[in-house]
Motif scaffolding. Structure first.
Motif, PDB file in Angstrom:
ATOM      1  N   LEU A 114     -61.741   4.322 -92.149  1.00 22.57           N
ATOM      2  CA  LEU A 114     -60.353   3.861 -92.139  1.00 22.57           C
ATOM      3  C   LEU A 114     -59.942   3.475 -93.560  1.00 22.57           C
ATOM      4  CD1 LEU A 114     -60.407   1.527 -89.010  1.00 22.57           C
ATOM      5  CD2 LEU A 114     -59.525   3.864 -89.122  1.00 22.57           C
ATOM      6  N   GLU A 115     -58.698   3.794 -93.927  1.00 22.40           N
ATOM      7  CA  GLU A 115     -58.211   3.486 -95.274  1.00 22.40           C
ATOM      8  C   GLU A 115     -56.756   3.058 -95.247  1.00 22.40           C
ATOM      9  OE1 GLU A 115     -58.812   7.267 -97.237  1.00 22.40           O
ATOM     10  OE2 GLU A 115     -60.651   6.517 -98.164  1.00 22.40           O
ATOM     11  N   VAL A 116     -56.421   2.203 -96.187  1.00 20.41           N
ATOM     12  CA  VAL A 116     -55.018   1.871 -96.416  1.00 20.41           C
ATOM     13  C   VAL A 116     -54.432   2.920 -97.359  1.00 20.41           C
ATOM     14  CG1 VAL A 116     -55.306  -0.598 -95.981  1.00 20.41           C
ATOM     15  CG2 VAL A 116     -55.641   0.295 -98.297  1.00 20.41           C
ATOM     16  N   ALA A 145     -66.320  -0.892 -95.528  1.00 23.47           N
ATOM     17  CA  ALA A 145     -67.768  -0.864 -95.806  1.00 23.47           C
ATOM     18  C   ALA A 145     -68.175  -2.107 -96.589  1.00 23.47           C
ATOM     19  CB  ALA A 145     -68.140   0.404 -96.566  1.00 23.47           C
ATOM     20  N   VAL A 146     -67.390  -2.488 -97.590  1.00 24.62           N
ATOM     21  CA  VAL A 146     -67.678  -3.696 -98.368  1.00 24.62           C
ATOM     22  C   VAL A 146     -67.561  -4.925 -97.466  1.00 24.62           C
ATOM     23  CG1 VAL A 146     -66.817  -5.195-100.219  1.00 24.62           C
ATOM     24  CG2 VAL A 146     -67.105  -2.740-100.618  1.00 24.62           C
ATOM     25  N   VAL A 206     -57.660   1.814 -84.868  1.00 19.40           N
ATOM     26  CA  VAL A 206     -56.542   1.803 -85.816  1.00 19.40           C
ATOM     27  C   VAL A 206     -56.752   0.882 -87.005  1.00 19.40           C
ATOM     28  CG1 VAL A 206     -54.854   2.451 -84.046  1.00 19.40           C
ATOM     29  CG2 VAL A 206     -55.236   0.022 -84.559  1.00 19.40           C
ATOM     30  N   GLY A 207     -57.752  -0.023 -86.936  1.00 19.08           N
ATOM     31  CA  GLY A 207     -57.896  -0.971 -88.030  1.00 19.08           C
ATOM     32  C   GLY A 207     -59.160  -1.782 -87.947  1.00 19.08           C
ATOM     33  N   ASP A 226     -55.204   1.210 -90.676  1.00 24.24           N
ATOM     34  CA  ASP A 226     -55.312   2.508 -91.335  1.00 24.24           C
ATOM     35  C   ASP A 226     -53.909   3.053 -91.640  1.00 24.24           C
ATOM     36  OD1 ASP A 226     -57.298   4.932 -91.832  1.00 24.24           O
ATOM     37  OD2 ASP A 226     -55.497   5.736 -90.850  1.00 24.24           O
ATOM     38  N   HIS A 227     -53.806   3.726 -92.778  1.00 26.83           N
ATOM     39  CA  HIS A 227     -52.504   4.226 -93.243  1.00 26.83           C
ATOM     40  C   HIS A 227     -51.801   5.100 -92.210  1.00 26.83           C
ATOM     41  CE1 HIS A 227     -53.863   8.388 -94.165  1.00 26.83           C
ATOM     42  NE2 HIS A 227     -55.025   7.782 -94.377  1.00 26.83           N
TER      43      HIS A 227
END
Length: 147
Positions: free
Chosen positions: A19-21, A33-34, A57-58, A79-80
């Protein structure tokens, strides 16, 4: 659409860390991950996957330690692909509800990067108030749950 928090498991771990912003939001929140790796340093912290119905979703990271009765919402990300649908607000409320129920919280604490006006507006509209404190360059906010 229901939003709920679920544990990170072998079954969803890889999907959660993917998942990414949006790229322009990447300076506002650590990667998932961090965040999950930080639980090694915060063993009481709870990483949770955010699901809308049954779709991932997040991610949120809650830490009940630190201040008795005042857990910290360490991370919240959507997530974006799912932003702009009100899921951030629902995830925030799910996290606050979880903190109240699981930790008998009297309030919930969080911090945010001061230049993240979108997060600030969300938190203010959800009943969080700025405390005037700054931790590690981030603005501190608290939402009282019980009188």
């Amino acid at each position: 659409m229901s939003v709920d928090l679920r544990p990170i498991t072998r079954a969803n771990f890889r999907d959660v860390i993917r998942l990414e912003v949006l790229p322009e939001q990447s300076t506002f929140v650590a990667s998932n991950a961090v965040s999950i790796a930080e639980t090694y340093l915060r063993p009481e912290a709870e990483p949770r996957a955010v699901y809308a119905d049954d779709e991932l979703v997040g991610f949120v990271l809650l830490d009940p330690g630190g201040r008795p009765g005042e857990p910290e919402l360490v991370r919240l990300m959507i997530d974006h692909r799912f932003q702009g649908r009100g899921l951030g607000r629902r995830a925030l409320e799910a996290a606050v509800d979880h903190a109240g129920r699981e930790y008998a919280a009297q309030s919930v604490r969080l911090t945010f990067v001061p230049s993240n006006e979108r997060a600030r507006a969300l938190y203010l509209s959800a009943g969080f108030e700025e405390t005037g404190e700054v931790e590690y360059g981030e603005t501190v906010m608290v939402r009282k749950l019980r009188s």
